[in-house]
Design an enzyme around this catalytic site. Structure first.
Site, PDB file in Angstrom:
ATOM      1  N   HIS A 273     -17.712 -12.801  19.789  1.00 17.86           N
ATOM      2  CA  HIS A 273     -17.879 -14.208  19.405  1.00 17.86           C
ATOM      3  C   HIS A 273     -18.883 -14.958  20.288  1.00 17.86           C
ATOM      4  O   HIS A 273     -19.870 -15.490  19.782  1.00 17.86           O
ATOM      5  CB  HIS A 273     -16.512 -14.890  19.356  1.00 17.86           C
ATOM      6  CG  HIS A 273     -16.572 -16.371  19.197  1.00 17.86           C
ATOM      7  ND1 HIS A 273     -17.132 -16.978  18.085  1.00 17.86           N
ATOM      8  CD2 HIS A 273     -16.174 -17.375  20.011  1.00 17.86           C
ATOM      9  CE1 HIS A 273     -17.058 -18.298  18.235  1.00 17.86           C
ATOM     10  NE2 HIS A 273     -16.485 -18.570  19.392  1.00 17.86           N
TER      11      HIS A 273
ATOM     12  N   HIS B 134     -18.863 -20.468  26.632  1.00 14.23           N
ATOM     13  CA  HIS B 134     -18.175 -21.663  26.120  1.00 14.23           C
ATOM     14  C   HIS B 134     -16.664 -21.534  25.996  1.00 14.23           C
ATOM     15  O   HIS B 134     -15.957 -22.528  26.040  1.00 14.23           O
ATOM     16  CB  HIS B 134     -18.788 -22.113  24.779  1.00 14.23           C
ATOM     17  CG  HIS B 134     -18.311 -21.336  23.590  1.00 14.23           C
ATOM     18  ND1 HIS B 134     -18.909 -20.179  23.169  1.00 14.23           N
ATOM     19  CD2 HIS B 134     -17.288 -21.559  22.727  1.00 14.23           C
ATOM     20  CE1 HIS B 134     -18.278 -19.715  22.106  1.00 14.23           C
ATOM     21  NE2 HIS B 134     -17.278 -20.534  21.809  1.00 14.23           N
TER      22      HIS B 134
ATOM     23  N   GLU C 139     -11.522 -22.324  28.910  1.00 12.43           N
ATOM     24  CA  GLU C 139     -10.304 -22.580  28.151  1.00 12.43           C
ATOM     25  C   GLU C 139      -9.418 -21.328  28.058  1.00 12.43           C
ATOM     26  O   GLU C 139      -8.201 -21.439  28.141  1.00 12.43           O
ATOM     27  CB  GLU C 139     -10.671 -23.065  26.739  1.00 12.43           C
ATOM     28  CG  GLU C 139      -9.533 -23.807  26.077  1.00 12.43           C
ATOM     29  CD  GLU C 139      -9.865 -24.204  24.647  1.00 12.43           C
ATOM     30  OE1 GLU C 139     -11.013 -23.987  24.217  1.00 12.43           O
ATOM     31  OE2 GLU C 139      -8.966 -24.726  23.977  1.00 12.43           O
ATOM     32  N   ASP C 140     -10.030 -20.180  27.894  1.00 13.52           N
ATOM     33  CA  ASP C 140      -9.236 -18.998  27.544  1.00 13.52           C
ATOM     34  C   ASP C 140      -9.139 -17.924  28.621  1.00 13.52           C
ATOM     35  O   ASP C 140      -8.464 -16.918  28.424  1.00 13.52           O
ATOM     36  CB  ASP C 140      -9.823 -18.324  26.284  1.00 13.52           C
ATOM     37  CG  ASP C 140      -9.764 -19.236  25.064  1.00 13.52           C
ATOM     38  OD1 ASP C 140      -8.916 -20.148  25.078  1.00 13.52           O
ATOM     39  OD2 ASP C 140     -10.547 -19.034  24.127  1.00 13.52           O
TER      40      ASP C 140
ATOM     41  N   ASP D 102     -20.766 -22.552  17.487  1.00 15.22           N
ATOM     42  CA  ASP D 102     -19.409 -21.998  17.576  1.00 15.22           C
ATOM     43  C   ASP D 102     -18.748 -22.035  16.195  1.00 15.22           C
ATOM     44  O   ASP D 102     -18.220 -21.041  15.704  1.00 15.22           O
ATOM     45  CB  ASP D 102     -18.629 -22.849  18.593  1.00 15.22           C
ATOM     46  CG  ASP D 102     -17.175 -22.427  18.727  1.00 15.22           C
ATOM     47  OD1 ASP D 102     -16.914 -21.223  18.818  1.00 15.22           O
ATOM     48  OD2 ASP D 102     -16.307 -23.333  18.740  1.00 15.22           O
TER      49      ASP D 102
ATOM     50  N   ASP E  21     -33.069 -31.299  -9.832  1.00 16.47           N
ATOM     51  CA  ASP E  21     -33.680 -30.495  -8.775  1.00 16.47           C
ATOM     52  C   ASP E  21     -33.084 -29.089  -8.691  1.00 16.47           C
ATOM     53  O   ASP E  21     -33.085 -28.466  -7.655  1.00 16.47           O
ATOM     54  CB  ASP E  21     -33.591 -31.217  -7.422  1.00 16.47           C
ATOM     55  CG  ASP E  21     -32.154 -31.433  -6.994  1.00 16.47           C
ATOM     56  OD1 ASP E  21     -31.239 -31.208  -7.818  1.00 16.47           O
ATOM     57  OD2 ASP E  21     -31.954 -31.805  -5.826  1.00 16.47           O
TER      58      ASP E  21
HETATM   59 MN    MN Z   1     -15.574 -20.391  20.427  1.00 11.66          MN
END
Ligand code: MN
Length: 485
Positions: A35, A59, A63-64, A131, A251
């Site tokens: 990811h 990123h 957090e993880d 993300d 269009d």
């Molecule tokens: Mn993520």
């Protein structure tokens, strides 16, 4: 785009992320590192700067995993740490909110505002968009209820955000991927409809392309001609506007002509109109009058000899980059130019509606360096002095910094404000003097027998709540005087 050589810093970030996410897996069954690596690739494709790419790789680490913001600051510097922190804060704030299906209309708006507020550096939002793009590309691995939830939020919050930043390509990919999950039947129906239409139009489109190319070559105009595929979701929205009548969608078939400069755009418009009959009221000059998000192009709809309706979009190379990649393109092409021009006091060349982004970035940069910033001057930095707090059900309320529980209560409803007997902040009993902080979950306790108190005036920060309370106190006084008579 030429792929720049991987720098040593980026490689170190990848190593750190690999180690940190070791043993974690995605719902797809792949190792988690897939990811962040995909996010990295997207950011590279968008032409983002190195700090953003590194922050993209890292990123999810704070957090993880056991990696801390301090670790990142030491290894990669303040700017990367700031970006990772922004992304982490966004997802923490997001976690406190409930399903978008049950949002109040103003909450939806608030979420978009929250994104902008916490993304004081616009690059935070760009990482968040990358993300989300990868998550929606791999959405099939999630259980159906989660799929719908994420898809809906993507349609209602992230795709509009991409549009706001004029990232056309991203908007189209995100909204079509998401729409497929939100309304699969409708998606399939419209997809077939477009394909069928394209099949029918293919032959005459070839002819038109030939005619246009010949005419432009005769004028010695350098150009690039291509077909543009209409997004299924935007067709869905347009059909709703036109009573589901596909014949009113002009269009469906569109050709794009990219040329060297603005003057040539108008020249091409003339050539097209000399070949085919323009439809009345369908010439749109978004070069002279750019769209809200800075989009520029000339559009014209014509009717061909065999009665086909074709839209032409004429633009310069630079306008095309903006339309496809929006803000990200401005990093790639304009960062140097913008900074230099800004220093020289010349910022006009950026589409006016992208200026707020530049301003936002510069302010964010100054704040980070600890410099004083005149927030008053920056009209679009609407949220710097705001905090976002939640009701226990997850609705967001934005309040000025310094707000107290009574401000929150009166903001929800005067009936609630009038009957406050206490407050729980983040699940704990608290008192009415406690300043609310970013992300607090605030539960107001009320009683029918409670009435507004004069002493509350010192426990209020916002003029809005003060006005409401004073009004009630006056009423109360009048009632009591009335009773005495
Ligand atoms: Mn993520």
């Amino acid at each position: 785009m030429e792929k720049p050589k991987e720098s040593e810093r980026v490689l170190r970030a990848v190593e750190l992320a690999k180690k940190a996410h070791e043993g974690q897996f995605r719902k797809t069954g792949e190792p988690y590192i897939v990811h962040p690596m995909a996010v990295k690739k997207i950011l590279e494709e968008w032409g983002m700067d190195e700090d953003t790419i590194i922050a993209g790789v890292l990123h999810d680490t704070v957090e993880d995993t056991s990696v801390t913001l301090d670790d990142i600051r030491k290894e990669f510097g303040e700017s990367v740490a700031f970006l990772v922190d922004g992304v982490t804060k966004l997802s923490t704030a997001r976690a406190g909110m409930r399903d978008i299906d049950t949002y109040l209309p103003e909450t939806k708006d608030n979420f978009l505002r929250l994104l902008i507020a916490l993304g004081a550096d616009i690059r935070v939002l760009i990482i968040k968009l990358a993300d989300r793009l990868h998550n929606i590309r791999t959405l099939s691995a999630l259980p159906p209820d989660k799929q719908k939830k994420i898809a809906k939020e993507t349609l209602e919050v992230f795709a509009p955000l991409a549009d706001r930043l004029n990232m056309g390509q991203l908007r189209v990919e995100m909204s079509d991927l998401a729409f497929k999950y939100v309304d699969p039947k409708r998606y399939d129906y419209l997809k077939n409809l477009i394909e069928e239409h394209n099949r029918q139009a293919a032959k005459s489109l070839k002819k038109i392309e030939g005619e246009i190319s010949e005419a432009l070559k005769k004028e010695k105009i350098k150009f690039e001609l291509s077909g543009r595929v209409k997004s299924i979701y935007s067709l869905h929205k347009k059909m709703a506007k036109h009573n589901q009548n596909i014949n009113e969608i002009y269009d469906l078939t569109a050709l794009r002509i990219i040329v060297e400069d603005v003057t040539t755009c108008y020249l091409v418009l003339g050539v097209i109109h000399s070949l085919y009959t323009p439809m009345e009221g369908r010439v749109k000059d978004y070069i002279a009058m750019p769209k809200q998000n800075g989009y520029q192009s000339i559009h014209t709809t014509v009717i061909t000899e065999d009665k086909r309706v074709v839209e032409f979009q004429i633009r310069t190379r630079e306008m095309h980059e903006y339309a496809e990649r929006g803000l990200a393109a401005s990093f790639y092409y304009n960062e140097q130019k913008v900074t230099e021009n800004y220093k020289a006091g010349k910022i006009e060349h950026l589409p006016t509606n992208l200026l707020w982004i530049t301003e936002l970035q510069q302010t964010a940069a100054k704040l980070r360096e600890g410099k004083k910033v005149d927030l008053e001057k920056l009209k679009l930095n609407l949220f710097a002095d705001k905090i976002f707090v939640y009701t226990p059900k997850g609705d967001i309320v934005d309040l000025p910094k310094g707000s107290l529980p009574l401000d929150f209560a009166y903001r929800l409803h005067s009936e609630i404000g009038d009957h406050v007997v206490g407050v729980k902040i983040n699940g704990k009993m608290s008192n009415l003097n406690k300043k609310l902080e970013q992300g607090d979950i605030v539960e107001i306790l009320t009683s029918k027998n409670q009435t507004p108190k004069e002493s509350w005036l010192s426990k209020i920060f916002t003029s809005h709540a003060r006005a409401k309370l004073l009004h009630r106190l006056n009423e109360k006084e009048h009632q009591e005087q009335g009773k005495k008579k």
